[in-house]
Design a protein around this motif. Structure first.
Motif, PDB file in Angstrom:
ATOM      1  N   GLU A 141      -5.701  -1.785 -11.352  1.00  0.00           N
ATOM      2  CA  GLU A 141      -5.156  -1.393 -10.056  1.00  0.00           C
ATOM      3  C   GLU A 141      -3.858  -0.618 -10.262  1.00  0.00           C
ATOM      4  OE1 GLU A 141      -6.517  -5.275  -7.421  1.00  0.00           O
ATOM      5  OE2 GLU A 141      -4.633  -5.335  -8.557  1.00  0.00           O
ATOM      6  N   ASP A 142      -3.683   0.416  -9.464  1.00  0.00           N
ATOM      7  CA  ASP A 142      -2.411   1.123  -9.434  1.00  0.00           C
ATOM      8  C   ASP A 142      -1.576   0.585  -8.278  1.00  0.00           C
ATOM      9  OD1 ASP A 142      -2.569   2.991 -11.593  1.00  0.00           O
ATOM     10  OD2 ASP A 142      -4.075   4.094 -10.442  1.00  0.00           O
ATOM     11  N   TYR A 143      -0.247   0.672  -8.435  1.00  0.00           N
ATOM     12  CA  TYR A 143       0.672   0.215  -7.395  1.00  0.00           C
ATOM     13  C   TYR A 143       1.562   1.378  -6.964  1.00  0.00           C
ATOM     14  CZ  TYR A 143      -0.622  -4.604  -8.449  1.00  0.00           C
ATOM     15  OH  TYR A 143      -1.317  -5.768  -8.618  1.00  0.00           O
ATOM     16  N   VAL A 144       1.835   1.446  -5.682  1.00  0.00           N
ATOM     17  CA  VAL A 144       2.660   2.528  -5.136  1.00  0.00           C
ATOM     18  C   VAL A 144       3.601   1.984  -4.078  1.00  0.00           C
ATOM     19  CG1 VAL A 144       0.840   4.253  -5.533  1.00  0.00           C
ATOM     20  CG2 VAL A 144       1.008   3.134  -3.302  1.00  0.00           C
ATOM     21  N   TRP A 145       4.715   2.696  -3.898  1.00  0.00           N
ATOM     22  CA  TRP A 145       5.541   2.491  -2.704  1.00  0.00           C
ATOM     23  C   TRP A 145       4.929   3.375  -1.614  1.00  0.00           C
ATOM     24  CZ3 TRP A 145       9.746   4.068  -6.508  1.00  0.00           C
ATOM     25  CH2 TRP A 145      10.242   2.953  -7.205  1.00  0.00           C
ATOM     26  N   PRO A 146       4.471   2.819  -0.525  1.00  0.00           N
ATOM     27  CA  PRO A 146       3.834   3.652   0.509  1.00  0.00           C
ATOM     28  C   PRO A 146       4.761   4.771   0.964  1.00  0.00           C
ATOM     29  CG  PRO A 146       3.453   1.335   0.959  1.00  0.00           C
ATOM     30  CD  PRO A 146       4.447   1.390  -0.160  1.00  0.00           C
ATOM     31  N   HIS A 147       4.233   5.994   0.948  1.00  0.00           N
ATOM     32  CA  HIS A 147       5.004   7.147   1.397  1.00  0.00           C
ATOM     33  C   HIS A 147       4.041   8.286   1.706  1.00  0.00           C
ATOM     34  CE1 HIS A 147       7.974  10.348   1.624  1.00  0.00           C
ATOM     35  NE2 HIS A 147       8.914   9.423   1.616  1.00  0.00           N
ATOM     36  N   PRO A 148       4.210   8.964   2.854  1.00  0.00           N
ATOM     37  CA  PRO A 148       3.262  10.021   3.236  1.00  0.00           C
ATOM     38  C   PRO A 148       3.237  11.186   2.263  1.00  0.00           C
ATOM     39  CG  PRO A 148       5.183  10.019   4.691  1.00  0.00           C
ATOM     40  CD  PRO A 148       5.242   8.759   3.891  1.00  0.00           C
TER      41      PRO A 148
END
Length: 217
Positions: A141-148
């Motif tokens: 799984e990849d993880y991200v800080w939600p951002h448009p």
């Protein structure tokens, strides 16, 4: 006094700057905070022991800038290492390396527990961050800080502060520490072990190297 997540971000920013001279205006600008927020973060960091006063600095520097600035728009777009005792005298405060490292490695993940969101577009973090390509074993799984304006799809992790994606893009070393901290919060056992060792070295390079044992998970 209750420590806030942005106080931790400010302390890590000062670590990233190392022995650079800085101003509150620059600190606020690069972190996407207002001047009053930056001052409040420094005050709470001092009270919590994550920062320490530079006694050689002029006292008015600490109390200056009560001016409110408009909040920044959060857009995504080798330091010389010093011990906690030899930062430039004209900086008002410096990180308390040992205590900040202790908090980052053993307390912050509980104080600022990770809030996950469904798969979304965002800025890579944890083991998915660009700084760790080839360092951590590929995860499922990849993880991200939600951002448009993000560049990757993955499981969302709410950043410590809404300005974190913006601030990380301004400073590769700060980005690395924030991503390592997320690896401590959401990573597997092997990722957490590697993140702990690397984060310790970045925050408090003079600390003794931990003894390595078998890592499971």
């Amino acid at each position: 006094m209750q420590l806030k997540p942005q106080d931790f971000v400010v302390a890590l920013k000062l670590v990233a700057w190392g022995d650079q001279r800085w101003t509150y205006a620059r600190l606020a600008q690069e972190l996407g905070l207002s001047a009053s927020e930056a001052h409040a973060c420094i005050k709470r960091g001092l009270q919590a022991g994550l920062l320490v006063q530079n006694h050689e600095a002029l006292a008015p520097e600490v109390a200056a800038l009560a001016v409110h600035e408009p909040a920044a728009i959060y857009r995504v777009a080798r330091r010389k290492r010093v011990s906690g005792e030899d930062a430039p005298a004209d900086n008002p405060v410096r990180p308390h390396a040992r205590q900040l490292a202790e908090f980052a490695l053993h307390g912050a993940k509980y104080a600022f527990a990770a809030d996950k969101t469904p798969s979304t577009i965002g800025v890579p973090t944890s083991h998915s961050a660009p700084a760790f390509a080839g360092v951590f074993a590929p995860g499922s799984e990849d993880y991200v800080w939600p951002h448009p304006n993000g560049i990757m799809r993955g499981i969302g992790i709410e950043p410590l502060h809404p300005s974190v994606p913006f601030a990380a893009m301004q400073d590769a070393r700060l980005y690395e520490m924030l991503a390592l901290f997320d690896a401590l919060r959401v990573g597997r056992a092997r990722e957490r072990g590697m993140a702990m060792e690397r984060l310790q070295a970045l925050i408090d390079p003079s600390a003794p190297k931990p003894l390595k044992g078998p890592v499971r998970g």
